[in-house]
Write a protein that holds these residues in place. Structure first.
Motif, mmCIF file in Angstrom:
data_model
loop_
_atom_site.group_PDB
_atom_site.id
_atom_site.type_symbol
_atom_site.label_atom_id
_atom_site.label_comp_id
_atom_site.label_asym_id
_atom_site.label_seq_id
_atom_site.Cartn_x
_atom_site.Cartn_y
_atom_site.Cartn_z
ATOM 1 N N ARG A 1 1.843 8.844 -5.293
ATOM 2 C CA ARG A 1 1.434 7.587 -4.427
ATOM 3 C C ARG A 1 0.299 6.804 -5.172
ATOM 4 O O ARG A 1 -0.485 7.399 -5.944
ATOM 5 N N LEU A 2 0.488 5.581 -5.201
ATOM 6 C CA LEU A 2 -0.741 4.701 -5.729
ATOM 7 C C LEU A 2 -2.083 4.957 -4.588
ATOM 8 O O LEU A 2 -2.076 4.843 -3.746
ATOM 9 N N LEU A 3 -3.048 5.498 -5.576
ATOM 10 C CA LEU A 3 -4.115 5.502 -4.870
ATOM 11 C C LEU A 3 -5.044 4.151 -4.825
ATOM 12 O O LEU A 3 -5.600 3.826 -4.201
ATOM 13 N N ARG A 4 -4.818 3.537 -6.385
ATOM 14 C CA ARG A 4 -5.627 2.291 -6.280
ATOM 15 C C ARG A 4 -5.404 1.771 -7.723
ATOM 16 O O ARG A 4 -4.800 2.324 -8.729
ATOM 17 N N SER A 5 -5.257 0.636 -7.733
ATOM 18 C CA SER A 5 -4.927 -0.298 -8.874
ATOM 19 C C SER A 5 -5.900 -1.627 -9.040
ATOM 20 O O SER A 5 -5.849 -2.375 -8.106
ATOM 21 N N ALA A 6 -6.582 -1.522 -10.024
ATOM 22 C CA ALA A 6 -7.535 -2.319 -10.076
ATOM 23 C C ALA A 6 -8.332 -2.405 -11.404
ATOM 24 O O ALA A 6 -8.254 -1.630 -12.337
ATOM 25 N N PRO A 7 -9.062 -3.606 -11.872
ATOM 26 C CA PRO A 7 -9.914 -3.611 -13.541
ATOM 27 C C PRO A 7 -10.873 -2.637 -13.307
ATOM 28 O O PRO A 7 -11.245 -2.096 -12.312
ATOM 29 N N LEU A 8 -10.981 -2.036 -14.287
ATOM 30 C CA LEU A 8 -11.857 -0.874 -14.669
ATOM 31 C C LEU A 8 -13.323 -1.137 -13.834
ATOM 32 O O LEU A 8 -13.884 -0.227 -13.328
ATOM 33 N N ASP B 1 6.459 8.518 -5.017
ATOM 34 C CA ASP B 1 6.518 8.338 -3.481
ATOM 35 C C ASP B 1 6.226 6.628 -3.145
ATOM 36 O O ASP B 1 5.116 6.422 -2.839
ATOM 37 N N GLY B 2 7.425 5.881 -2.989
ATOM 38 C CA GLY B 2 6.833 4.686 -2.630
ATOM 39 C C GLY B 2 5.909 3.773 -3.519
ATOM 40 O O GLY B 2 5.069 3.228 -2.856
ATOM 41 N N LEU B 3 6.162 3.831 -4.814
ATOM 42 C CA LEU B 3 5.038 3.283 -5.608
ATOM 43 C C LEU B 3 5.420 1.720 -5.768
ATOM 44 O O LEU B 3 6.367 1.462 -6.363
ATOM 45 N N THR B 4 4.357 0.661 -5.468
ATOM 46 C CA THR B 4 4.627 -0.483 -5.655
ATOM 47 C C THR B 4 3.197 -1.047 -6.367
ATOM 48 O O THR B 4 2.173 -0.798 -5.813
ATOM 49 N N VAL B 5 3.502 -1.657 -7.448
ATOM 50 C CA VAL B 5 2.361 -2.259 -8.173
ATOM 51 C C VAL B 5 2.821 -2.971 -9.453
ATOM 52 O O VAL B 5 3.953 -2.823 -9.793
ATOM 53 N N ASP B 6 1.829 -3.931 -9.795
ATOM 54 C CA ASP B 6 2.354 -4.866 -10.914
ATOM 55 C C ASP B 6 1.307 -4.473 -12.011
ATOM 56 O O ASP B 6 -0.101 -4.501 -11.510
ATOM 57 N N ILE B 7 1.584 -4.451 -13.137
ATOM 58 C CA ILE B 7 0.919 -4.108 -14.102
ATOM 59 C C ILE B 7 1.059 -5.069 -15.238
ATOM 60 O O ILE B 7 1.929 -5.433 -15.493
ATOM 61 N N ASP B 8 -0.026 -5.719 -15.725
ATOM 62 C CA ASP B 8 -0.099 -6.721 -16.419
ATOM 63 C C ASP B 8 -0.631 -6.477 -17.999
ATOM 64 O O ASP B 8 -1.255 -5.353 -18.150
ATOM 65 N N PRO B 9 -0.271 -7.104 -19.093
ATOM 66 C CA PRO B 9 -0.677 -6.587 -20.390
ATOM 67 C C PRO B 9 -2.204 -6.312 -20.563
ATOM 68 O O PRO B 9 -2.799 -6.765 -19.827
ATOM 69 N N GLY B 10 -2.620 -5.384 -21.277
ATOM 70 C CA GLY B 10 -3.854 -5.099 -21.562
ATOM 71 C C GLY B 10 -3.645 -3.440 -21.834
ATOM 72 O O GLY B 10 -2.528 -2.927 -22.210
ATOM 73 N N GLY C 1 -4.996 2.216 -18.024
ATOM 74 C CA GLY C 1 -5.139 3.785 -17.929
ATOM 75 C C GLY C 1 -4.219 4.259 -16.596
ATOM 76 O O GLY C 1 -4.391 3.395 -15.613
ATOM 77 N N LEU C 2 -3.388 5.052 -16.838
ATOM 78 C CA LEU C 2 -2.285 5.447 -15.662
ATOM 79 C C LEU C 2 -3.243 7.104 -15.456
ATOM 80 O O LEU C 2 -2.927 7.922 -16.058
ATOM 81 N N VAL C 3 -3.834 7.107 -14.361
ATOM 82 C CA VAL C 3 -4.687 8.213 -14.393
ATOM 83 C C VAL C 3 -4.261 9.398 -12.930
ATOM 84 O O VAL C 3 -4.037 8.552 -11.937
ATOM 85 N N GLY C 4 -4.329 10.359 -13.158
ATOM 86 C CA GLY C 4 -3.866 11.025 -12.004
ATOM 87 C C GLY C 4 -4.005 12.441 -12.357
ATOM 88 O O GLY C 4 -3.746 13.016 -13.593
ATOM 89 N N SER C 5 -4.008 13.717 -11.480
ATOM 90 C CA SER C 5 -4.088 15.064 -11.915
ATOM 91 C C SER C 5 -2.894 15.611 -12.443
ATOM 92 O O SER C 5 -1.563 14.676 -12.387
ATOM 93 N N PRO D 1 -10.078 -3.493 -0.202
ATOM 94 C CA PRO D 1 -10.228 -4.871 -0.727
ATOM 95 C C PRO D 1 -9.209 -5.334 -1.975
ATOM 96 O O PRO D 1 -8.820 -6.289 -2.382
ATOM 97 N N THR D 2 -8.420 -4.574 -2.629
ATOM 98 C CA THR D 2 -7.616 -4.514 -3.531
ATOM 99 C C THR D 2 -6.335 -5.313 -3.037
ATOM 100 O O THR D 2 -5.800 -5.848 -3.536
ATOM 101 N N GLY D 3 -5.856 -4.929 -1.913
ATOM 102 C CA GLY D 3 -4.801 -5.746 -1.352
ATOM 103 C C GLY D 3 -3.298 -5.291 -2.049
ATOM 104 O O GLY D 3 -2.384 -5.950 -1.981
ATOM 105 N N GLU D 4 -3.565 -3.976 -2.860
ATOM 106 C CA GLU D 4 -2.332 -3.850 -3.698
ATOM 107 C C GLU D 4 -2.172 -2.417 -3.459
ATOM 108 O O GLU D 4 -1.698 -1.487 -4.187
ATOM 109 N N VAL D 5 -2.153 -1.922 -2.017
ATOM 110 C CA VAL D 5 -1.756 -0.707 -1.652
ATOM 111 C C VAL D 5 -0.586 -0.665 -1.270
ATOM 112 O O VAL D 5 0.237 -1.304 -0.663
#
Lengths: 331, 318
Positions: free
Chosen positions: A212-219, A21-30, A33-37, A310-314
């Protein structure tokens, strides 16, 4: 340039079930983890990235290739380890992996050499000539990883790689994933509902819930986040909550406990005074470590909002009320 | 960045009983290299899957048990040719070779119908091996995650199976040809006599392999269960004949004969008689259907079955 770029990605099945549902995120190499129930949309997202499932709306690119039009090109450079059993029991590991290497576009000699190398890499030796039907779950998972690696992909998509493994096997698999990602510099996305695993191997985390994106950030950001103070009282939790709210704290009543956000200031004195003045039977005050699990608990919406800000990537849209993990069809 | 040592220790996740923190993965230390060579892409993938399907149809590259049925059935398909060549050898020694060769019951034009039952059994036994296994064990997910499209997968598998049938149809004919030519006192003359049969033999073999193979694979595509697929294929090749026979028995010879167009083996009997210019031998054919009817039925069967199979794999969930 992002390895994977999702813009407002949405997938509905039959108009009724919304997997993403409206997922917006950029993922860089590394190692990501794609986590979710279960049912959060992890598997659907992986299949969209492979160009196997067409998004309902929005855009997705992998290695700068559009998933809608360049599926076969993407798949030439992506390795995929499915969640479920996918190996014919009457073939040997060597047979199936070298066959799949050919299908991935490798010439015959290279397919044979890469098969031997990659099976050694995952720790299969003499047994690789035996039929897979006689393998343990751990060995089968290794073969599944080997077939995803055999064509030396630039991006590795692993769907629940530790599925069905015992603790020892799980640790070995995670170690393999970590080595593959860090020592060979391969971009890896690990989908999992087991948060402990994500912590062990990932450098970056993308949490989704209900598509939906809950959060995207360094571990690190996930773990270091200051969390919640749980004030457990035998009775009078409502009164305590009212008092603390009047003092200007963000609180939520959770049964006998009052959860107090401690992201700004240190409310310990206020809590102590409030409990003393109300004369409540205090059981304990504990600072709940803000571990990954908290993302999927019934936590106060204010805290989620604070964590997201704070993430700004919501993703656009109303704040997600982190729903309790509902079992669902993992499409 | 997760530092290597902390990740190694923390890899137990929830467990805090840190055992010996020795490097659990050190035995895997040797061997991973990047691959810098060529990636041959989709065409190579399709070609590889085609040859894999062809080999798998005969049980090659699989266990010993997978070879039993194909070996027996291929042997049976060759048996008439072997027998007739053996008889020709005897006849040649008695000096009646050419007379026997021209009057033998097993000829180019009769061979296809004489082994059609064996070919149908081969289809029923082996078509499920290709599509059933991939569905039953979830291997499709691995194929579809590679550099080919779903339709490529279906077409490569069908083509591999049809090629296998083509070999079965043609191998006895080649044997027959070699026997007739080499045992003839006038080899060049015999080649000249038999050469006109090459075209019809090839055409009929291709038509037969494509129709029987295409239909078998279409049935096999719809079930992961081997037994169901085998039963379905046999039903597809026999029930139309039974229905047509029943209608014929009830006295409706016109409708009954047209119904024979639903029976793949009867359609192939029809195209065989057209290609070789011989009368239809079966008792079934009470009226002459127009030639175009047999050809159209055969082509419709080939195109339709392939389209159904491709459609099936474009929708199947993995």
């Amino acid at each position: 340039m992002a390895l994977i770029s999702l813009r407002n990605l949405t997938k509905r099945y039959g108009g009724a079930i919304t997997a993403l549902d409206g997922l917006t995120v950029d993922i860089d190499p590394g190692i990501v983890g794609l986590v979710g129930s279960n049912g959060a949309g992890k598997s659907t997202l992986l299949k969209i990235l492979l160009g196997l499932v067409e998004p309902t709306s929005g855009d997705a690119t992998v290695l700068d290739l559009d998933v809608r039009t360049r599926g076969t090109d993407i798949r030439q450079f992506v390795g995929y380890m499915p969640e479920h059993d996918c190996l014919p029991p009457d073939a040997s590991a060597t047979d199936i992996v070298s066959h799949l290497a050919l299908i991935s576009g490798l010439p015959r000699t290279a397919a044979r050499e890469r098969t031997a190398e990659v099976l050694r890499h995952v720790g299969l030796y003499e047994e690789r000539y035996r039929a897979i039907g006689g393998y343990s779950t751990g060995m089968k998972q290794r073969v599944k990883l080997a077939q995803a690696l055999v064509h030396d992909p630039r991006l590795l998509l692993l769907d629940e790689p530790t599925n069905g493994l015992d603790p020892a096997g799980r640790d070995e698999m995670l170690e393999l994933v970590r080595r593959t990602g860090t020592e060979f510099g391969m971009a890896v996305i690990v989908a999992s509902h087991l948060l402990g695993e994500i912590e062990a191997v990932c450098t970056y985390l993308v949490a989704i819930e209900g598509g939906r994106l809950l959060r995207s950030a360094p571990l690190g950001d996930f773990i270091e986040q200051t969390g919640t103070l749980a004030v457990e009282v035998d009775e009078g939790s409502t009164a305590l909550a009212e008092r603390l709210t009047a003092d200007g704290l963000a609180v939520v009543v959770d049964g006998r406990a009052v959860l107090v956000a401690i992201s700004d200031g240190r409310p310990y004195d206020l809590v102590r005074d409030a409990v003393a003045e109300l004369g409540l039977p205090l059981v304990r005050i504990e600072q709940r470590r803000h571990r990954l699990e908290d993302l999927f608990r019934d936590v106060p919406p204010t805290e989620i909002a604070a964590a997201r800000a704070p993430t700004g990537e919501v993703a656009p849209g109303p704040p997600v009320s982190a729903a309790p993990t509902a079992p669902g069809d993992d499409r | 960045m997760t530092d290597a040592t902390t990740a190694g220790v923390a890899s137990s996740g929830v467990s805090t009983t840190a055992g010996p923190t020795g490097p659990t993965g050190s035995i895997y230390d040797i061997g991973y290299r990047r691959y810098e060579g060529p990636r041959l892409g989709r065409a190579h993938a399709i070609r590889s899957l085609f040859f894999h399907s062809l080999r798998s149809t005969f049980g090659i590259g699989r266990g010993g048990r997978a070879k039993i049925a194909p070996i027996i059935l291929v042997g049976l398909a060759l048996l008439p040719a072997i027998a007739i060549v053996g008889a020709l050898t005897m006849a040649a020694q008695f000096g009646v070779g050419s007379r026997f060769a021209n009057n033998a019951p097993i000829r180019y034009d009769t061979y296809f119908s004489s082994i059609s039952t064996i070919v149908v059994l081969f289809c029923a036994a082996q078509a499920p091996e290709l599509f059933g296994r991939d569905q039953r064990y979830g291997v499709l997910a691995l194929y579809f995650a590679r550099a080919l499209r779903r339709s490529d997968y279906a077409l490569a598998r069908i083509a591999g199976f049809v090629a296998a049938l083509l070999l079965i149809e043609l191998a006895p004919q080649v044997l027959l040809f070699l026997g007739r030519v080499l045992l003839s006192p006038d080899i060049l003359g015999a080649v000249g006599d038999d050469l006109p049969s090459v075209g019809p033999v090839l055409a009929q073999a291709i038509l037969s392999a494509a129709l029987l193979g295409g239909l078998s694979m279409a049935v096999a595509a719809f079930t992961p269960r081997r037994a169901y697929a085998t039963a379905g294929i046999i039903a597809l090749f026999t029930i139309p004949n039974i229905v047509a026979g029943t209608v014929l028995g009830l006295g409706s010879s016109v409708i009954g004969t047209w119904l024979l167009l639903l029976s793949p083996t009867s359609v192939l009997d029809g195209t065989n008689s057209i290609l070789f210019g011989t009368p239809l031998g079966s008792d079934f054919f009470f009226i002459d259907l127009p030639n175009v009817a047999y050809v159209a039925a055969a082509l419709a069967g080939v195109v339709g079955s392939i389209a159904i199979t491709v459609r099936r794999f474009s929708r199947i969930a993995t």
